[in-house]
Design a protein around this motif. Structure first.
Motif, PDB file in Angstrom:
ATOM      1  N   ALA A 118      86.503 -93.367   4.459  1.00  0.00           N
ATOM      2  CA  ALA A 118      86.283 -94.736   4.953  1.00  0.00           C
ATOM      3  C   ALA A 118      87.566 -95.291   5.557  1.00  0.00           C
ATOM      4  CB  ALA A 118      85.786 -95.632   3.819  1.00  0.00           C
ATOM      5  N   GLY A 119      88.691 -95.008   4.931  1.00  0.00           N
ATOM      6  CA  GLY A 119      89.967 -95.468   5.469  1.00  0.00           C
ATOM      7  C   GLY A 119      90.304 -94.827   6.803  1.00  0.00           C
ATOM      8  N   VAL A 120      90.070 -93.528   6.900  1.00  0.00           N
ATOM      9  CA  VAL A 120      90.350 -92.819   8.154  1.00  0.00           C
ATOM     10  C   VAL A 120      89.414 -93.314   9.257  1.00  0.00           C
ATOM     11  CG1 VAL A 120      90.265 -90.561   9.281  1.00  0.00           C
ATOM     12  CG2 VAL A 120      91.354 -90.795   7.038  1.00  0.00           C
ATOM     13  N   LEU A 121      88.127 -93.442   8.939  1.00  0.00           N
ATOM     14  CA  LEU A 121      87.174 -93.958   9.934  1.00  0.00           C
ATOM     15  C   LEU A 121      87.534 -95.378  10.359  1.00  0.00           C
ATOM     16  CD1 LEU A 121      83.736 -92.682   8.611  1.00  0.00           C
ATOM     17  CD2 LEU A 121      84.857 -92.058  10.755  1.00  0.00           C
ATOM     18  N   GLY A 122      87.834 -96.213   9.372  1.00  0.00           N
ATOM     19  CA  GLY A 122      88.231 -97.588   9.684  1.00  0.00           C
ATOM     20  C   GLY A 122      89.481 -97.637  10.539  1.00  0.00           C
ATOM     21  N   GLY A 123      90.448 -96.791  10.202  1.00  0.00           N
ATOM     22  CA  GLY A 123      91.667 -96.719  11.005  1.00  0.00           C
ATOM     23  C   GLY A 123      91.389 -96.249  12.421  1.00  0.00           C
ATOM     24  N   GLY A 124      90.543 -95.244  12.544  1.00  0.00           N
ATOM     25  CA  GLY A 124      90.174 -94.745  13.876  1.00  0.00           C
ATOM     26  C   GLY A 124      89.470 -95.815  14.706  1.00  0.00           C
ATOM     27  N   ILE A 125      88.577 -96.547  14.069  1.00  0.00           N
ATOM     28  CA  ILE A 125      87.876 -97.628  14.770  1.00  0.00           C
ATOM     29  C   ILE A 125      88.870 -98.700  15.215  1.00  0.00           C
ATOM     30  CG2 ILE A 125      86.258 -99.549  14.414  1.00  0.00           C
ATOM     31  CD1 ILE A 125      84.576 -97.543  12.708  1.00  0.00           C
ATOM     32  N   LEU A 126      89.820 -99.023  14.359  1.00  0.00           N
ATOM     33  CA  LEU A 126      90.831-100.024  14.722  1.00  0.00           C
ATOM     34  C   LEU A 126      91.725 -99.543  15.864  1.00  0.00           C
ATOM     35  CD1 LEU A 126      91.830-101.505  11.253  1.00  0.00           C
ATOM     36  CD2 LEU A 126      90.458-102.575  13.057  1.00  0.00           C
ATOM     37  N   VAL A 127      92.029 -98.250  15.897  1.00  0.00           N
ATOM     38  CA  VAL A 127      92.824 -97.709  17.009  1.00  0.00           C
ATOM     39  C   VAL A 127      92.038 -97.827  18.313  1.00  0.00           C
ATOM     40  CG1 VAL A 127      93.776 -95.573  17.993  1.00  0.00           C
ATOM     41  CG2 VAL A 127      94.282 -96.196  15.625  1.00  0.00           C
ATOM     42  N   ILE A 128      90.763 -97.438  18.281  1.00  0.00           N
ATOM     43  CA  ILE A 128      89.917 -97.582  19.476  1.00  0.00           C
ATOM     44  C   ILE A 128      89.855 -99.043  19.897  1.00  0.00           C
ATOM     45  CG2 ILE A 128      87.554 -97.379  20.364  1.00  0.00           C
ATOM     46  CD1 ILE A 128      87.253 -94.936  18.441  1.00  0.00           C
ATOM     47  N   PHE A 129      89.677 -99.925  18.933  1.00  0.00           N
ATOM     48  CA  PHE A 129      89.609-101.361  19.197  1.00  0.00           C
ATOM     49  C   PHE A 129      90.901-101.860  19.835  1.00  0.00           C
ATOM     50  CE2 PHE A 129      90.129-105.771  17.514  1.00  0.00           C
ATOM     51  CZ  PHE A 129      89.106-106.359  18.246  1.00  0.00           C
ATOM     52  N   ALA A 130      92.043-101.440  19.295  1.00  0.00           N
ATOM     53  CA  ALA A 130      93.335-101.871  19.839  1.00  0.00           C
ATOM     54  C   ALA A 130      93.516-101.392  21.276  1.00  0.00           C
ATOM     55  CB  ALA A 130      94.473-101.358  18.956  1.00  0.00           C
ATOM     56  N   VAL A 131      93.126-100.154  21.542  1.00  0.00           N
ATOM     57  CA  VAL A 131      93.215 -99.621  22.907  1.00  0.00           C
ATOM     58  C   VAL A 131      92.330-100.447  23.844  1.00  0.00           C
ATOM     59  CG1 VAL A 131      92.642 -97.639  24.367  1.00  0.00           C
ATOM     60  CG2 VAL A 131      93.888 -97.296  22.218  1.00  0.00           C
ATOM     61  N   MET A 132      91.128-100.769  23.379  1.00  0.00           N
ATOM     62  CA  MET A 132      90.218-101.572  24.206  1.00  0.00           C
ATOM     63  C   MET A 132      90.782-102.975  24.453  1.00  0.00           C
ATOM     64  SD  MET A 132      88.018 -99.369  24.924  1.00  0.00           S
ATOM     65  CE  MET A 132      86.790-100.310  25.777  1.00  0.00           C
ATOM     66  N   LEU A 133      91.459-103.551  23.475  1.00  0.00           N
ATOM     67  CA  LEU A 133      92.078-104.853  23.680  1.00  0.00           C
ATOM     68  C   LEU A 133      93.168-104.787  24.738  1.00  0.00           C
ATOM     69  CD1 LEU A 133      92.426-106.406  20.098  1.00  0.00           C
ATOM     70  CD2 LEU A 133      90.924-107.160  21.944  1.00  0.00           C
ATOM     71  N   VAL A 134      93.929-103.707  24.732  1.00  0.00           N
ATOM     72  CA  VAL A 134      94.987-103.536  25.728  1.00  0.00           C
ATOM     73  C   VAL A 134      94.388-103.342  27.107  1.00  0.00           C
ATOM     74  CG1 VAL A 134      96.859-101.997  26.477  1.00  0.00           C
ATOM     75  CG2 VAL A 134      96.677-102.652  24.078  1.00  0.00           C
ATOM     76  N   ILE A 135      93.335-102.534  27.182  1.00  0.00           N
ATOM     77  CA  ILE A 135      92.679-102.286  28.464  1.00  0.00           C
ATOM     78  C   ILE A 135      92.031-103.566  28.995  1.00  0.00           C
ATOM     79  CG2 ILE A 135      90.749-101.074  29.571  1.00  0.00           C
ATOM     80  CD1 ILE A 135      91.351 -98.719  27.699  1.00  0.00           C
ATOM     81  N   GLY A 136      91.437-104.325  28.113  1.00  0.00           N
ATOM     82  CA  GLY A 136      90.759-105.562  28.510  1.00  0.00           C
ATOM     83  C   GLY A 136      89.259-105.455  28.329  1.00  0.00           C
ATOM     84  N   GLY A 137      88.578-106.583  28.447  1.00  0.00           N
ATOM     85  CA  GLY A 137      87.139-106.642  28.264  1.00  0.00           C
ATOM     86  C   GLY A 137      86.396-105.883  29.337  1.00  0.00           C
ATOM     87  N   PRO A 138      85.074-105.809  29.177  1.00  0.00           N
ATOM     88  CA  PRO A 138      84.283-105.029  30.123  1.00  0.00           C
ATOM     89  C   PRO A 138      84.277-105.610  31.537  1.00  0.00           C
ATOM     90  CG  PRO A 138      82.862-106.216  28.605  1.00  0.00           C
ATOM     91  CD  PRO A 138      84.266-106.392  28.127  1.00  0.00           C
ATOM     92  N   PHE A 139      84.626-106.878  31.667  1.00  0.00           N
ATOM     93  CA  PHE A 139      84.610-107.517  32.987  1.00  0.00           C
ATOM     94  C   PHE A 139      86.001-107.989  33.402  1.00  0.00           C
ATOM     95  CE2 PHE A 139      80.406-108.199  31.077  1.00  0.00           C
ATOM     96  CZ  PHE A 139      79.695-107.370  31.905  1.00  0.00           C
ATOM     97  N   GLY A 140      87.008-107.380  32.819  1.00  0.00           N
ATOM     98  CA  GLY A 140      88.372-107.670  33.239  1.00  0.00           C
ATOM     99  C   GLY A 140      89.084-108.724  32.485  1.00  0.00           C
TER     100      GLY A 140
END
Length: 140
Positions: A118-140
């Protein structure tokens, strides 16, 4: 926690965050009141969306869903509020029954060390989330 229970919780959370995001979008775009709803609900919904997608892939592999059921499960996250009816129909069909399988290479770690998994999955999800925040939302 069994797949059925966690899948129901995450499907419900994903649907609620859709409602919050849509409400925020109404305030921003339809009524031109504020964009704070989108700024808050957008990332919250993004996190719920990513969590639902990751969990869908895990349950798909664990419960040996057909390709069609798995793809419909993934697509249900894209359409507002569809995760709930998908989860309910899958539960009714028995597609969420059982425990995490120890004989599946993707889900076996969940059975041996559930807290660590659960910790590894949660950490992985947070990493994906952080990358998406840096990239920006779906519409810029």
């Amino acid at each position: 926690m069994k797949p059925q229970k966690i899948y129901r919780i995450v499907a419900d959370i994903e649907a609620v965050t859709w409602a919050l995001l849509i409400f925020g979008m109404l305030l921003k775009y339809a009524f031109d009141v504020t964009e704070v709803g989108v700024k808050i609900a957008g990332p919250v919904h993004g996190l719920a969306f990513i969590s639902f997608i990751v969990l869908t892939v895990l349950v798909w592999a664990n419960n040996r869903w057909s390709p069609l059921r798995g793809l419909v499960g993934l697509a249900s996250a894209v359409l507002p509020f569809c995760t709930v009816p998908f989860e309910r129909s899958s539960a009714k069909a028995g597609a969420l029954d059982g425990d995490w399988r120890a004989d599946n290479p993707l889900t076996a770690p969940l059975t041996g060390h559930p807290r660590l998994a659960a910790g590894v999955l949660g950490g992985g999800i947070l990493v994906i989330f952080a990358v998406m925040l840096v990239i920006g939302g779906p519409f810029g």
